[in-house]
Design a protein around this motif. Structure first.
Motif, mmCIF file in Angstrom:
data_model
loop_
_atom_site.group_PDB
_atom_site.id
_atom_site.type_symbol
_atom_site.label_atom_id
_atom_site.label_comp_id
_atom_site.label_asym_id
_atom_site.label_seq_id
_atom_site.Cartn_x
_atom_site.Cartn_y
_atom_site.Cartn_z
ATOM 1 N N CYS A 97 0.861 -1.203 0.000
ATOM 2 C CA CYS A 97 0.000 0.000 0.000
ATOM 3 C C CYS A 97 0.886 1.239 0.000
ATOM 4 C CB CYS A 97 -0.887 -0.018 1.242
ATOM 5 S SG CYS A 97 -1.767 1.524 1.539
ATOM 6 N N GLU B 107 -4.240 -3.558 -2.694
ATOM 7 C CA GLU B 107 -5.192 -4.326 -3.508
ATOM 8 C C GLU B 107 -6.093 -3.441 -4.372
ATOM 9 O OE1 GLU B 107 -7.270 -7.425 -1.173
ATOM 10 O OE2 GLU B 107 -6.002 -6.770 0.502
ATOM 11 N N ILE B 108 -6.258 -2.191 -3.961
ATOM 12 C CA ILE B 108 -7.228 -1.313 -4.642
ATOM 13 C C ILE B 108 -6.492 -0.213 -5.400
ATOM 14 C CG2 ILE B 108 -9.149 0.298 -4.301
ATOM 15 C CD1 ILE B 108 -9.836 -1.387 -1.773
ATOM 16 N N CYS C 251 -4.304 -0.339 0.382
ATOM 17 C CA CYS C 251 -4.882 -1.501 1.051
ATOM 18 C C CYS C 251 -6.332 -1.169 1.396
ATOM 19 C CB CYS C 251 -4.094 -1.845 2.313
ATOM 20 S SG CYS C 251 -4.170 -0.564 3.583
ATOM 21 N N LYS C 252 -7.092 -2.150 1.828
ATOM 22 C CA LYS C 252 -8.516 -1.935 2.129
ATOM 23 C C LYS C 252 -8.722 -0.897 3.221
ATOM 24 C CE LYS C 252 -10.096 -6.540 0.707
ATOM 25 N NZ LYS C 252 -10.674 -7.829 1.173
ATOM 26 N N PHE D 204 -7.911 2.628 1.959
ATOM 27 C CA PHE D 204 -8.938 3.046 0.999
ATOM 28 C C PHE D 204 -10.193 3.527 1.742
ATOM 29 C CE2 PHE D 204 -12.866 1.698 -1.194
ATOM 30 C CZ PHE D 204 -12.838 2.589 -2.254
ATOM 31 N N CYS D 205 -10.635 2.763 2.738
ATOM 32 C CA CYS D 205 -11.831 3.134 3.506
ATOM 33 C C CYS D 205 -11.626 4.454 4.246
ATOM 34 C CB CYS D 205 -12.216 2.030 4.484
ATOM 35 S SG CYS D 205 -12.849 0.551 3.653
ATOM 36 N N LEU E 192 -16.691 -0.904 -3.727
ATOM 37 C CA LEU E 192 -15.481 -1.404 -3.072
ATOM 38 C C LEU E 192 -15.547 -1.189 -1.560
ATOM 39 C CD1 LEU E 192 -12.775 -0.118 -5.605
ATOM 40 C CD2 LEU E 192 -13.207 -2.511 -5.034
ATOM 41 N N PHE E 193 -16.018 -0.016 -1.152
ATOM 42 C CA PHE E 193 -16.126 0.311 0.272
ATOM 43 C C PHE E 193 -17.071 -0.671 0.970
ATOM 44 C CE2 PHE E 193 -17.533 2.457 4.063
ATOM 45 C CZ PHE E 193 -16.475 3.261 4.461
ATOM 46 N N LYS F 190 -17.918 -3.650 0.058
ATOM 47 C CA LYS F 190 -17.324 -4.997 0.108
ATOM 48 C C LYS F 190 -16.242 -5.091 1.179
ATOM 49 C CE LYS F 190 -18.330 -6.541 -4.608
ATOM 50 N NZ LYS F 190 -17.763 -6.891 -5.931
ATOM 51 N N CYS F 191 -15.457 -4.009 1.293
ATOM 52 C CA CYS F 191 -14.413 -3.989 2.322
ATOM 53 C C CYS F 191 -15.020 -4.079 3.723
ATOM 54 C CB CYS F 191 -13.579 -2.709 2.223
ATOM 55 S SG CYS F 191 -12.522 -2.639 0.769
ATOM 56 N N LYS F 192 -16.133 -3.419 3.923
ATOM 57 C CA LYS F 192 -16.806 -3.401 5.230
ATOM 58 C C LYS F 192 -17.788 -4.566 5.395
ATOM 59 C CE LYS F 192 -15.051 0.447 6.900
ATOM 60 N NZ LYS F 192 -14.281 0.465 8.148
#
Length: 369
Positions: free
Chosen positions: A3, A12-13, A23-24, A27-28, A157-158, A160-162
């Motif tokens: 990241c 990953e994103i 990274c997740k 990103f969040c 994406l958000f 799915k991450c959560k």
């Protein structure tokens, strides 16, 4: 590849418009930070007031709830109402009841950046109005598009991450799907396209807000009159009566098209049963509102049905015709069409109005005008 923010987890994103791989978790944090900045910079939310979230079981409604609760540490009184489909504009009766019962003044709409630019493009092609662009106020309620600066792909994406559970929104409207596909293709080649469009929309909103203000419909800003009937009659709620000498030139408060004129009555009456015997002009504006000018002098109307008028153009002379116990101009703005179910709306003028006087003072002064 690690990241590019934390340098710990795997990146990953990919965010092409920022040339970043995150990274997740990072990103969040980025999305949350962007939304919180929008809330702070535009002062979108009043913590002291209850807030209603329109929950259509979408990823946007889940994210909106998550960010609001995280940003305010559950200090805010957040209510939710289930809606089957999200359509900007009229609310369901159930939603209206909840708003009225809880005295709601702010509503969150599950709306992302893609929704905003599709709405804009769709109205541009249809030559529609743009009154629901950005965060907007309707019927004294402030509607907040919390995710209007977050792409739909980022919302997905958000969520799915959560690991949010949500229902996928199916765009049934063929025209909207075509617009989205077109924008997605352009954005794939030029990753900043959608954000650039949003910036242009924000600049347009400033121009629209400036041009949707109404000018005072005569040259001198004369006295306003306290009209008790306006407070009790819903269709007159935001209308204004201006005390004017007979024969004062009345001008169009905004540019538009004349849709109705009536110029056949001469007398004034003291009884409301003669309220229909008045002379008036109705002008339709590009945002779907119409302005109304009533109690005009007999045979003084200078415009006709279908005629385009510009802001400041003389359309008639003031009078005392119909149910009018003193010479005045009755001025109102309606959403929809006056006399055909139009709803009286609050008027935003481009300058400050003159002082307001009691009705009995207006009637006394009216004898000398």
């Amino acid at each position: 590849m690690l990241c590019q923010k934390c340098k710990k987890a795997n990146g990953e994103i990919k965010l092409p418009y920022l040339s970043l791989k995150l990274c997740k978790a990072c990103f969040c944090k980025l999305i949350e930070k962007r939304v919180k900045k929008e809330i702070r910079s535009k002062k979108l939310i009043n913590e002291k007031e209850k807030i209603l979230l329109l929950d259509n079981n979408s990823k946007e409604s889940r994210i909106s709830e998550h960010i609001i609760r995280a940003a305010y540490n559950n200090r805010i009184d957040l209510l939710k109402v289930k809606v089957n489909a999200l359509k900007i504009g009229p609310l369901s009766e159930k939603t209206k009841e909840i708003i009225k019962k809880n005295r709601i003044k702010q509503v969150i709409i599950p709306w992302n950046l893609d929704d905003e630019i599709i709405y804009f493009t769709e109205n541009l092609f249809k030559r529609g109005d743009f009154k629901f662009l950005g965060h907007f106020t309707q019927d004294e309620i402030f509607y907040i598009k919390l995710l209007r600066n977050v792409l739909e792909s980022e919302c997905l994406l958000f969520a799915k991450c959560k690991k949010f559970k949500f229902k996928k929104r199916i765009k049934k409207d063929k025209h909207r799907r075509e617009i989205k596909n077109m924008l997605d293709k352009i954005n794939k080649k030029h990753s900043e396209t959608k954000f650039s469009l949003l910036k242009s929309i924000d600049n347009l909103i400033k121009i629209i807000k400036k041009n949707t203000k109404y000018s005072i419909p005569f040259q001198d800003n004369i006295l306003r009159i306290e009209a008790p009937a306006h407070k009790t009659e819903r269709h007159l709620k935001f209308c204004i009566d201006f005390l004017l000498p007979k024969g004062t030139p009345i001008v169009a408060a905004r540019s538009g098209t004349v849709i109705t004129c009536q110029d056949r009555y001469k007398r004034s009456y003291k009884s409301p049963k003669f309220a229909g015997r008045r002379n008036f002009v109705v002008i339709r504006h590009t945002n779907g509102e119409s302005s109304v000018y009533v109690h005009l002098k007999h045979r003084s109307i200078k415009v006709k049905n279908g005629q385009k008028v510009r802001r400041g153009q003389v359309i008639a002379l003031s009078g005392q015709v119909g149910f009018a116990t003193y010479p005045h101009l009755h001025f109102g703005v309606y959403r929809g069409v006056y006399l055909k179910g139009g709803v009286s709306v609050k008027i935003t003028f481009d300058k400050k109005l003159g002082p307001e006087i009691p009705l009995y003072v207006a009637e006394a002064l009216g004898k000398y005008l």
